[in-house]
Design a protein around this motif. Sequence first.
Motif, PDB file in Angstrom:
ATOM      1  N   GLY A 169       1.159  -1.281   0.467  1.00 27.43           N
ATOM      2  CA  GLY A 169       0.382   0.289  -0.051  1.00 27.43           C
ATOM      3  C   GLY A 169       1.168   1.274   0.093  1.00 27.43           C
ATOM      4  O   GLY A 169       0.104   2.341  -0.467  1.00 27.43           O
ATOM      5  N   LYS A 170       2.014   0.943   0.175  1.00 26.44           N
ATOM      6  CA  LYS A 170       2.903   2.324   0.364  1.00 26.44           C
ATOM      7  C   LYS A 170       3.608   2.188  -1.564  1.00 26.44           C
ATOM      8  O   LYS A 170       3.976   1.656  -2.253  1.00 26.44           O
ATOM      9  CB  LYS A 170       3.954   1.930   1.339  1.00 26.44           C
ATOM     10  N   LEU A 171       4.223   4.111  -0.982  1.00 30.80           N
ATOM     11  CA  LEU A 171       4.753   4.135  -2.724  1.00 30.80           C
ATOM     12  C   LEU A 171       6.088   4.329  -2.764  1.00 30.80           C
ATOM     13  O   LEU A 171       6.278   5.190  -1.266  1.00 30.80           O
ATOM     14  CB  LEU A 171       3.367   5.563  -3.118  1.00 30.80           C
TER      15      LEU A 171
ATOM     16  N   GLU B 233      11.933   6.755   4.790  1.00 28.62           N
ATOM     17  CA  GLU B 233      10.204   7.146   3.622  1.00 28.62           C
ATOM     18  C   GLU B 233      10.099   7.971   3.151  1.00 28.62           C
ATOM     19  O   GLU B 233       9.816   8.392   1.994  1.00 28.62           O
ATOM     20  CB  GLU B 233       9.261   5.496   4.259  1.00 28.62           C
ATOM     21  N   LEU B 234       9.391   8.396   4.488  1.00 30.83           N
ATOM     22  CA  LEU B 234       8.795  10.274   3.563  1.00 30.83           C
ATOM     23  C   LEU B 234       9.696  11.126   3.093  1.00 30.83           C
ATOM     24  O   LEU B 234       9.519  12.006   2.393  1.00 30.83           O
ATOM     25  CB  LEU B 234       7.781  10.865   4.930  1.00 30.83           C
ATOM     26  N   HIS B 235      10.870  11.452   4.222  1.00 30.53           N
ATOM     27  CA  HIS B 235      12.007  11.776   3.913  1.00 30.53           C
ATOM     28  C   HIS B 235      12.777  11.929   2.088  1.00 30.53           C
ATOM     29  O   HIS B 235      13.064  12.642   1.286  1.00 30.53           O
ATOM     30  CB  HIS B 235      13.291  11.990   4.376  1.00 30.53           C
ATOM     31  N   GLN B 236      12.954  10.670   1.553  1.00 31.22           N
ATOM     32  CA  GLN B 236      13.456   9.653   0.671  1.00 31.22           C
ATOM     33  C   GLN B 236      12.213  10.582  -0.421  1.00 31.22           C
ATOM     34  O   GLN B 236      12.686  10.555  -1.191  1.00 31.22           O
ATOM     35  CB  GLN B 236      12.966   8.798   0.757  1.00 31.22           C
ATOM     36  N   LEU B 237      10.608   9.982  -0.190  1.00 33.23           N
ATOM     37  CA  LEU B 237       9.674  10.248  -1.564  1.00 33.23           C
ATOM     38  C   LEU B 237       9.683  11.728  -1.593  1.00 33.23           C
ATOM     39  O   LEU B 237      10.088  12.418  -2.901  1.00 33.23           O
ATOM     40  CB  LEU B 237       8.143   9.706  -0.557  1.00 33.23           C
TER      41      LEU B 237
END
Lengths: 345, 345, 345, 345
Positions: free
Chosen positions: C110-112, C155-159
Amino acid sequence: MIRFECDYLEGAHPLILQRLAETNMEQTPGYGTDIHSENARRLICAACKAPKAKVHLLVGGTQANAVVISSVLRPHQGVICADTGHINIHESGAIEAGGHKVLPIPSKDGKLHAAAVKVCCDNHYQDDSQEHMVQPAMVYISQPTENGTLYSKEELHQLAAICREYSLPLYLDGARLSYGLASPKNDLSLPEIAALCDIFYIGGTKTGALFGEAVVITNPALQKDFRYLIKQHGALLAKGRLLGIQFETLFTDDLYMRIARHAVDMALQIKTALTEKGIPLFYDSYTNQQFPILTRAQADTLAHDFAFSHWMHTADEKTVIRLCTSWATLPEHTAQLCNAIRSRL
Amino acid sequence: MIRFECDYLEGAHPLILQRLAETNMEQTPGYGTDIHSENARRLICAACKAPKAKVHLLVGGTQANAVVISSVLRPHQGVICADTGHINIHESGAIEAGGHKVLPIPSKDGKLHAAAVKVCCDNHYQDDSQEHMVQPAMVYISQPTENGTLYSKEELHQLAAICREYSLPLYLDGARLSYGLASPKNDLSLPEIAALCDIFYIGGTKTGALFGEAVVITNPALQKDFRYLIKQHGALLAKGRLLGIQFETLFTDDLYMRIARHAVDMALQIKTALTEKGIPLFYDSYTNQQFPILTRAQADTLAHDFAFSHWMHTADEKTVIRLCTSWATLPEHTAQLCNAIRSRL
Amino acid sequence: MIRFECDYLEGAHPLILQRLAETNMEQTPGYGTDIHSENARRLICAACKAPKAKVHLLVGGTQANAVVISSVLRPHQGVICADTGHINIHESGAIEAGGHKVLPIPSKDGKLHAAAVKVCCDNHYQDDSQEHMVQPAMVYISQPTENGTLYSKEELHQLAAICREYSLPLYLDGARLSYGLASPKNDLSLPEIAALCDIFYIGGTKTGALFGEAVVITNPALQKDFRYLIKQHGALLAKGRLLGIQFETLFTDDLYMRIARHAVDMALQIKTALTEKGIPLFYDSYTNQQFPILTRAQADTLAHDFAFSHWMHTADEKTVIRLCTSWATLPEHTAQLCNAIRSRL
Amino acid sequence: MIRFECDYLEGAHPLILQRLAETNMEQTPGYGTDIHSENARRLICAACKAPKAKVHLLVGGTQANAVVISSVLRPHQGVICADTGHINIHESGAIEAGGHKVLPIPSKDGKLHAAAVKVCCDNHYQDDSQEHMVQPAMVYISQPTENGTLYSKEELHQLAAICREYSLPLYLDGARLSYGLASPKNDLSLPEIAALCDIFYIGGTKTGALFGEAVVITNPALQKDFRYLIKQHGALLAKGRLLGIQFETLFTDDLYMRIARHAVDMALQIKTALTEKGIPLFYDSYTNQQFPILTRAQADTLAHDFAFSHWMHTADEKTVIRLCTSWATLPEHTAQLCNAIRSRL
């Protein structure tokens, strides 16, 4: 039957057909990346004295209007135009299909005046609940207008000034631009139009091409990603060279203006005949379209030998007709029409 | 400050809040499939004497209009309305965002007359190039209109007849329908409206609900798949029960009409005071909105103690204001306003 | 029947109903210009440590997604999301109705992931005929995802880094954001989310409000004219105070997080019972949704006393169910469910 | 350089240019109401053995797809296609710009199989919350597919049966239909296609026309008002005769099929050379497109003398190229390519 009902009755100017035949077996990449399209774009930039403009060659006028307007506006924004504007009446809702309201302003002569644009914007921004209304965000004009009338240099300057004051891109629909440029009443050059408008198109279909309209984007802020919009609207011609070759031809040896001058010359001969005969004109046009007001009997008489289009009925049971000339209008046909006006109406 | 500027100043009628509190811990499925929504739909069908109608409960009026119109029209079709219509002016282009042109017809009293609809359609279908224009394919009216005026039974019959002749679904926006039904000038019942219109909505937001508009589709041909459209427009409330409970309450013990009769009674007391004082009214409204024309001095005087909304400026520098009443308007506040009109204007 | 099928079964948290009742007779202007809405916006900015953010209170999640995405994208642009994303599956084409393609990327959890976004953009921009394809121009994620999984801070930092590299606004759908923030596996604070995303919304409907989602726009370039878009989508609530009062209440005395912590606590008790019993979980969720994989017999047994939703069938004829908790989930009901899992499955 | 990269490298088949020249000075009414267009429509109906079909001549394929799909679907409906379908990948979101989701189904060979359509529909209609998802309401296929593969008669019968069972109009994109009809593997005639599909188009651009696609609507329920849609999409060519003359020429003396047979013959010579050399083919195409899998060295060798297009990279660092033939492909050029394959790869 001699036909004057529109300016797209025949195929194309013979030079265009000739060039299509000469280049037919050349192998070129598609979608407007060929050398003819490249050359056409260069010639148009030069004619506009706008070296940094981006030029895109599209197939038709409604298509050009839809692509341009959807490229420029955000969803809550609308486009101001005269209520007689082509986008308001004769494009089957193409602009609305793109999500945008057309904001028509009543006009008697087909022109949009700077003062009216200012009032429209002031009314909007002075309203406390402005976000309940469509935001006026672009101005659409036609040169010549749908009625054959012309913006003067002064009028276009005023419009452009208002547009800049309110951050409204100014867009000019030049479906018949050639006939405006060739009119004796015109005082606006193509470079001046390019300098005053943010975006406009130079019509080919009605000036001797098989088809084709050249969209010129002078405002750099409006140039980004335009080809995506063209493709999305189904307007990216696979054999884009066809557009390139046609505009290359039109913008070589002044063909574009030679066609227009001939047509306007023919139209003004007709205008002179009408005026001398005392037949009133619905609009005072100095371009390739003339709009005489005829009695029913006069119209019937003329219809024996000449084809024309019916424009509207007047309150006093007269009929306004439209007579159009083009590159293909023969001088002898024009003479016959003038004679008929003088001798039979 | 006593406030008369609109009919949605407060929260909700106390009975509605009470019912929300009483039912708060009930567990129900979402999206309008709960028993309160089912019950509300049943009560509304009964009030309309339209047992086969489909009823959908939506949150707001602009939302209801956008969902209904996008459900009914094909892409090349437009909706006819009076130029004063809410969809034409005050919905930020919601209809155009759905791809459809609004086809406004000039109106002095806010009403759309059958004869004008007929002319619009005849003009369209008699044009040889009709496919170049948006096809008129639906009629939108408001009852009462945005100006507080009312369609009579005779007028609605005429409109419905024209609509059937030209296959135009007739859609009635009833954001303030209650105040029309409660007006002493009204001769139309809810079942008559249901029989004459193909689709309409019964407004809750302005008649004591926190929010909510009940769309009633009487024409079976327009009922299919409507819930998909609601969801697509982001209009399918997760806790749909909230709409069900509110309309259940409004349509129990005649609350909907009791609210409306009270508000109209208050408004007509104000109208009497204005008329007796000789103050002209911009529209002759017998509903909960009144539109007196005041001098600037009169407006300033009134503004000391009362809040109202500015409607427009007249050419002779007067100002039209709007005074609204609702379920929450206190009789003593109305009396104070009437006294002020009589003694201070 | 004890119900665990979703997190919007009841009305609202009692404090919200109480505040609606207390403020019911206050008279406020409409459309979110009231003091409660103003106060709610201020409280949300403070909670996000984003004093310059613009906050808009909308009614529902599909509505919020449609307004945000149509505000951000130009017509030729699309929004990247996991193929499980709500906008890709469960919004009835609301994004496409606004003219935009959803660009789904296959996702197991469910994650991108940032790498997948990079590949998508590189593929696009390295293609010679990129204008024949929809331009990826925005990223949509949900936190927690539709599967109850969570993005880590890393993960949010990478996105966010990839999004900035490719000029893609990063949009986070926070329909259940509270349950993400309250999860023991969470390492992201609300201010960090506000700093990393360009725009996101904080869900109210599923965290104890009657309805309501607070859109927070931190990127100043995306703030302009947003209220027009809200109105155009029929999403500007007349009695906007209702949204203001609810978010004011949720963001006072930490109510929003207290609700979420309770629900997550209940859910994790259920998770423990499932895990201890050896029942496999389809997603490893630490939020208020749990997705056990049951045999048909187990599902039938549980269904005697408990309501839950069916999520999907597995290839080996098992069934994945969803169990949800909320502010209204009683500890004794959770205990009964855990007992049933332990003793009867 | 000998070019095989696409089937629209040159202008038009000489007979078409000749007819354009011969008819150039004819005066005809615009917008497809001329006698050449009328004649072309008649010839196409005859070729399809579909006397009651409505035929419309459009300029391009993306345009045709956008007009057709927006004419057929209601707003909440989507169109099923293979994930390799042109509308899903290479039309810049034209379908979504019209408001509709494309519903792609994974496909290995570019074909959409009846069983997959059935599963898609069953999944939709068996879901309790179906109105939260886009409704599958139309099927799009390409013949030949984008990969050069072909539907057999049996496969098309099965698709048509499923489409009728679920009330899905079946739409066939025939951009390269001629090459399908001319393939030795083909067992479907044009009349059979017309009988099985509700709507399809016969491609001209890639079969020797300057431009042009003939949309054939056999299902009477889909014929109404189609010209409005064409105009709204900017697809109603002013000089519609150009389309009429081209299709008149293509459908006279079997020119359309003669062109196609030549091109397929050339392509199959190339296929034979590739196969005999042991070069694997990515798709097993018997139409005018061939997709060999080359090593980088082979591709570099071939690129010395021949132009082709790069289709994709394989996981093992090989490259799939596309070789196309057309009416203009010279037998000696084909022979040179075959020699190069045999002697140099």
